[in-house]
Scaffold this motif. Structure first.
Motif, PDB file in Angstrom:
ATOM      1  N   SER A  16      13.592 -10.286 -19.492  1.00  0.00           N
ATOM      2  CA  SER A  16      13.091  -8.912 -19.375  1.00  0.00           C
ATOM      3  C   SER A  16      12.718  -8.360 -20.744  1.00  0.00           C
ATOM      4  CB  SER A  16      14.141  -8.015 -18.709  1.00  0.00           C
ATOM      5  OG  SER A  16      14.384  -8.436 -17.397  1.00  0.00           O
ATOM      6  N   ILE A  17      13.504  -8.693 -21.743  1.00  0.00           N
ATOM      7  CA  ILE A  17      13.178  -8.294 -23.114  1.00  0.00           C
ATOM      8  C   ILE A  17      11.883  -8.968 -23.550  1.00  0.00           C
ATOM      9  CG2 ILE A  17      13.940  -8.429 -25.526  1.00  0.00           C
ATOM     10  CD1 ILE A  17      16.847  -8.130 -24.419  1.00  0.00           C
ATOM     11  N   VAL A  18      11.719 -10.239 -23.194  1.00  0.00           N
ATOM     12  CA  VAL A  18      10.478 -10.958 -23.520  1.00  0.00           C
ATOM     13  C   VAL A  18       9.283 -10.235 -22.905  1.00  0.00           C
ATOM     14  CG1 VAL A  18       9.158 -13.087 -23.122  1.00  0.00           C
ATOM     15  CG2 VAL A  18      11.534 -13.215 -23.857  1.00  0.00           C
ATOM     16  N   ILE A  19       9.396  -9.831 -21.660  1.00  0.00           N
ATOM     17  CA  ILE A  19       8.302  -9.123 -20.992  1.00  0.00           C
ATOM     18  C   ILE A  19       7.970  -7.836 -21.736  1.00  0.00           C
ATOM     19  CG2 ILE A  19       7.653  -7.888 -18.878  1.00  0.00           C
ATOM     20  CD1 ILE A  19       9.362 -10.020 -17.351  1.00  0.00           C
ATOM     21  N   LEU A  69      13.221 -15.884 -28.103  1.00  0.00           N
ATOM     22  CA  LEU A  69      13.740 -15.273 -26.878  1.00  0.00           C
ATOM     23  C   LEU A  69      13.479 -16.158 -25.661  1.00  0.00           C
ATOM     24  CD1 LEU A  69      12.790 -11.530 -27.455  1.00  0.00           C
ATOM     25  CD2 LEU A  69      15.080 -12.540 -27.514  1.00  0.00           C
ATOM     26  N   TRP A  70      12.307 -16.797 -25.635  1.00  0.00           N
ATOM     27  CA  TRP A  70      11.969 -17.684 -24.508  1.00  0.00           C
ATOM     28  C   TRP A  70      12.941 -18.868 -24.467  1.00  0.00           C
ATOM     29  CZ3 TRP A  70       8.570 -17.026 -20.567  1.00  0.00           C
ATOM     30  CH2 TRP A  70       8.330 -18.125 -19.745  1.00  0.00           C
ATOM     31  N   VAL A  71      13.185 -19.479 -25.640  1.00  0.00           N
ATOM     32  CA  VAL A  71      14.114 -20.607 -25.715  1.00  0.00           C
ATOM     33  C   VAL A  71      15.529 -20.155 -25.322  1.00  0.00           C
ATOM     34  CG1 VAL A  71      15.223 -22.247 -27.301  1.00  0.00           C
ATOM     35  CG2 VAL A  71      12.745 -21.911 -27.363  1.00  0.00           C
ATOM     36  N   ALA A  72      15.929 -18.970 -25.754  1.00  0.00           N
ATOM     37  CA  ALA A  72      17.242 -18.436 -25.380  1.00  0.00           C
ATOM     38  C   ALA A  72      17.336 -18.250 -23.867  1.00  0.00           C
ATOM     39  CB  ALA A  72      17.504 -17.115 -26.101  1.00  0.00           C
ATOM     40  N   LEU A 119       4.451  -4.891 -25.477  1.00  0.00           N
ATOM     41  CA  LEU A 119       4.309  -4.090 -26.691  1.00  0.00           C
ATOM     42  C   LEU A 119       3.456  -4.781 -27.751  1.00  0.00           C
ATOM     43  CD1 LEU A 119       7.903  -2.649 -27.085  1.00  0.00           C
ATOM     44  CD2 LEU A 119       5.835  -1.410 -26.415  1.00  0.00           C
ATOM     45  N   SER A 120       3.392  -6.102 -27.711  1.00  0.00           N
ATOM     46  CA  SER A 120       2.653  -6.837 -28.742  1.00  0.00           C
ATOM     47  C   SER A 120       1.162  -6.506 -28.742  1.00  0.00           C
ATOM     48  CB  SER A 120       2.841  -8.340 -28.562  1.00  0.00           C
ATOM     49  OG  SER A 120       2.145  -8.805 -27.420  1.00  0.00           O
ATOM     50  N   ALA A 121       0.663  -6.027 -27.633  1.00  0.00           N
ATOM     51  CA  ALA A 121      -0.748  -5.649 -27.575  1.00  0.00           C
ATOM     52  C   ALA A 121      -1.017  -4.371 -28.371  1.00  0.00           C
ATOM     53  CB  ALA A 121      -1.185  -5.459 -26.126  1.00  0.00           C
ATOM     54  N   TYR A 122       0.031  -3.655 -28.698  1.00  0.00           N
ATOM     55  CA  TYR A 122      -0.136  -2.355 -29.349  1.00  0.00           C
ATOM     56  C   TYR A 122       0.370  -2.286 -30.776  1.00  0.00           C
ATOM     57  CZ  TYR A 122      -0.685  -1.419 -24.446  1.00  0.00           C
ATOM     58  OH  TYR A 122      -1.093  -1.476 -23.145  1.00  0.00           O
ATOM     59  N   ILE A 123       0.947  -3.369 -31.259  1.00  0.00           N
ATOM     60  CA  ILE A 123       1.453  -3.349 -32.631  1.00  0.00           C
ATOM     61  C   ILE A 123       0.746  -4.415 -33.453  1.00  0.00           C
ATOM     62  CG2 ILE A 123       3.709  -2.427 -31.977  1.00  0.00           C
ATOM     63  CD1 ILE A 123       4.848  -5.240 -32.196  1.00  0.00           C
ATOM     64  N   GLU A 124       0.741  -4.209 -34.735  1.00  0.00           N
ATOM     65  CA  GLU A 124       0.062  -5.135 -35.641  1.00  0.00           C
ATOM     66  C   GLU A 124       0.975  -6.279 -36.080  1.00  0.00           C
ATOM     67  OE1 GLU A 124      -3.168  -4.886 -36.462  1.00  0.00           O
ATOM     68  OE2 GLU A 124      -3.330  -3.102 -35.199  1.00  0.00           O
ATOM     69  N   THR A 125       2.272  -6.051 -36.059  1.00  0.00           N
ATOM     70  CA  THR A 125       3.233  -7.030 -36.534  1.00  0.00           C
ATOM     71  C   THR A 125       3.200  -8.289 -35.671  1.00  0.00           C
ATOM     72  OG1 THR A 125       4.659  -5.187 -37.155  1.00  0.00           O
ATOM     73  CG2 THR A 125       5.654  -7.364 -37.126  1.00  0.00           C
ATOM     74  N   PRO A 126       3.048  -9.453 -36.282  1.00  0.00           N
ATOM     75  CA  PRO A 126       3.085 -10.698 -35.490  1.00  0.00           C
ATOM     76  C   PRO A 126       4.514 -10.971 -35.004  1.00  0.00           C
ATOM     77  CG  PRO A 126       2.742 -11.191 -37.824  1.00  0.00           C
ATOM     78  CD  PRO A 126       2.773  -9.701 -37.691  1.00  0.00           C
ATOM     79  N   ILE A 127       4.644 -11.161 -33.702  1.00  0.00           N
ATOM     80  CA  ILE A 127       5.982 -11.347 -33.128  1.00  0.00           C
ATOM     81  C   ILE A 127       6.086 -12.649 -32.333  1.00  0.00           C
ATOM     82  CG2 ILE A 127       6.600  -8.909 -33.066  1.00  0.00           C
ATOM     83  CD1 ILE A 127       5.711  -8.896 -30.144  1.00  0.00           C
TER      84      ILE A 127
END
Length: 157
Positions: A103-106, A126-129, A111-119
């Motif tokens: 859920s955090i990954v989602i 998180l996916w591996v976790a 949010l990644s579409a709206y921020i400049e920081t590469p995540i």
């Protein structure tokens, strides 16, 4: 009041970024695979919960002092059921953890579409976790089902 908030640089920037249909579409597309995984985790947990509920009910019936005072003959079955319940609980705990992390990954992907920081690295971790937690939960569930199969053969007269 609302004008003050909108005039702030952060709020205006956020509104401009979210106004783009393409960005919203991209965020939704990125979130689909983890969302399907979340549905799968929920389905697996439904099966696990059904087994745990059955186990808890059986333990209550056998250990109920009012209805036959926990006979010695039930002691072996109670120990077996309690071990199964322990594994079922652990399976549910790890699967729930996987559900929380995915859920955090989602949320992060959206949010990644709206921020400049590469995540990307954060999403990968998180996916591996998530997969690690899910595998651990499934191993506990496998252990419970193997114990059930072993024990049911031993419990038969």
């Amino acid at each position: 009041m609302i004008v003050d908030i909108l005039s702030a640089g952060i709020a205006t920037d956020l509104l401009e970024r979210t106004a783009s249909t393409a960005r919203v579409q991209q965020a939704v597309e990125l979130s689909l695979a983890p969302a399907f995984l979340l549905v799968g985790i929920g389905s697996i947990m439904n099966v696990m919960m059904s087994r745990l509920i059955w186990l808890a009910g059986r333990i209550e019936r056998l250990a109920d002092p009012v209805n036959g005072a926990c006979e010695v003959s039930h002691a072996k079955e109670l120990a077996w059921l309690r071990m199964r319940r322990k594994f079922a609980r652990m399976a549910i705990k790890f699967s729930t953890g996987a559900g929380v992390v995915i859920s955090i990954v989602i949320a992060v992907l959206f949010l990644s579409a709206y921020i400049e920081t590469p995540i990307g690295s954060l999403v990968a971790i998180l996916w591996v976790a998530t997969i690690g937690l899910l595998i651990t939960g499934l191993i506990y569930f496998l252990r419970e089902t193997l114990l059930a199969a072993d024990g049911s053969a031993k419990m038969e007269p």
